[in-house]
Design an enzyme around this catalytic site. Structure first.
Site, mmCIF file in Angstrom:
data_model
loop_
_atom_site.group_PDB
_atom_site.id
_atom_site.type_symbol
_atom_site.label_atom_id
_atom_site.label_comp_id
_atom_site.label_asym_id
_atom_site.label_seq_id
_atom_site.Cartn_x
_atom_site.Cartn_y
_atom_site.Cartn_z
ATOM 1 N N CYS A 97 0.882 -1.160 -0.095
ATOM 2 C CA CYS A 97 0.177 0.011 0.099
ATOM 3 C C CYS A 97 0.845 1.213 -0.009
ATOM 4 O O CYS A 97 1.499 1.545 0.888
ATOM 5 C CB CYS A 97 -0.862 0.035 1.330
ATOM 6 S SG CYS A 97 -2.200 1.431 1.086
ATOM 7 N N ASP A 259 -10.163 3.935 -3.517
ATOM 8 C CA ASP A 259 -9.173 4.805 -3.092
ATOM 9 C C ASP A 259 -9.374 6.194 -3.273
ATOM 10 O O ASP A 259 -9.619 6.568 -4.452
ATOM 11 C CB ASP A 259 -7.971 4.118 -3.747
ATOM 12 C CG ASP A 259 -6.588 4.629 -2.994
ATOM 13 O OD1 ASP A 259 -6.715 5.805 -2.399
ATOM 14 O OD2 ASP A 259 -5.666 4.011 -3.140
#
Length: 344
Positions: A97, A259
């Site tokens: 990430c 996101d």
């Protein structure tokens, strides 16, 4: 009045909340049981099999929300690592990430997980499930700033793959790896614009692509089978040829989670894909913009390398992260919703 912990049962869970480009990161700093395992990947498996109830407590409502993202700091078996980390979201545990790495870089310096911060940059070695990621944190007069990180080897896995997508027919996709695997499609294929279309429509298209690729494309990774899964689909504006102007995308990952940032590991995979296609050169920096919030990262391929039989590149991604608060979460035994729930 200084707030005190209310009546509760068990250990309180302490977190520091941040965001990178609008994408939340909940860093768990205290209250978690020991995560067993010889390495970070085995710890990821242990957390999934034995501690998943705590992921739901912190990621789900009423303490979190459908698109919450978390990071659990763990010990690393790699001597040069300053910290190990497990990433978590609404579906489970990811392998990489980038927005979290940017936030964790600042956090590690500010919370003294590295011994001697140095100006103008402090290096922080973060052991992610995909491997060791090196972050470089701006540091001056005792304050942290922007962060850049260098990825694990990133590579194009397959290009111009045709899959049958429910509701849309045959769609041509690329699949690329940037610490996690993503499918890439120009949003115009669905009559959509990543900057202007309804989020619901973008999510529906991306989710349909993810399902199709998962069922029709077999992934593999040279390092570990634990890395060989499709994390999500990134819809782009189609502007892949190098340009000084920003190029936009939106990432839909895990269980249709959106996101808010340009997606650090997604930018890594997209740069690797563009380099593979000859659309950018080494050290040509591009600006990547989130279709959701307009926030921006920069990304560039900085060196060629290999990952098994794949020609790969190391990608450098840069952005900013900010603190939003600290919290201590508790559970009461007679709360029927204490274990968490999700609303789509």
């Amino acid at each position: 009045m200084e707030p005190q912990l209310p009546p509760h049962e068990g250990v309180a869970l302490s977190v520091v909340d941040m965001h990178t480009g609008g994408e939340p990161l909940r860093i768990i700093v205290a209250g978690y049981p020991e995560v067993k395992g010889d390495g970070v990947l085995s710890k990821r498996r242990y957390a999934r099999e034995h501690l998943d109830h705590l992921r739901k407590v912190l990621m789900y409502e009423p303490r979190g929300h459908y698109d919450m993202y978390g990071a659990l700091i763990v010990d690393s078996e790699v001597p040069e690592a300053d910290l190990g980390v497990l990433f978590m979201h609404n579906e489970g545990y990811s392998t990489m990430c980038g927005h979290a790495v940017i936030a964790l870089g600042r956090f590690a310096v500010d919370y003294k997980l590295v011994k001697e911060p140095r100006s103008p940059e402090t290096q922080v070695n973060i052991h992610c499930p995909c491997g060791l990621v090196k972050a470089f944190v701006e540091y001056s007069a005792g304050r942290t700033g922007a962060v850049r990180f260098r990825s694990v080897p990133a590579f194009a896995f397959a290009t111009d793959v045709t899959v049958a997508v429910e509701g849309f027919g045959e769609v041509t996709v690329d699949v690329s790896y940037g610490g996690a695997f993503y499918a890439f499609v120009d949003a115009q294929r669905f009559g959509l614009d990543v900057n202007r279309s309804r989020t619901r429509d973008l999510v529906d298209a991306a989710t349909a692509v993810t399902r199709a690729v998962k069922s029709q494309v077999k992934l593999h990774h040279p390092v570990s089978d634990d890395l060989a899964f499709l994390y999500g689909t990134i819809l782009t504006d189609g502007r892949d040829t190098f340009s000084p102007e920003p190029t936009a995308n939106i990432c839909v990952f895990a269980e249709a989670q959106v996101d808010r940032s340009p997606t650090g590991s997604g930018v890594t995979a997209r740069v690797a894909l563009q380099y593979h296609k000859g659309l950018i050169q080494l050290n040509q920096s591009r600006t990547f913009q989130s279709g959701a919030t307009g926030s921006q990262f920069t990304g560039k391929a900085v060196e060629e390398t290999r990952c098994g039989d794949f020609r790969a590149v190391v990608v450098e991604v840069a952005g900013r992260a900010f603190y939003t608060g600290v919290s201590r979460f508790v559970q009461e035994p007679d709360d029927k919703l204490t274990h968490g729930f999700l609303l789509k």
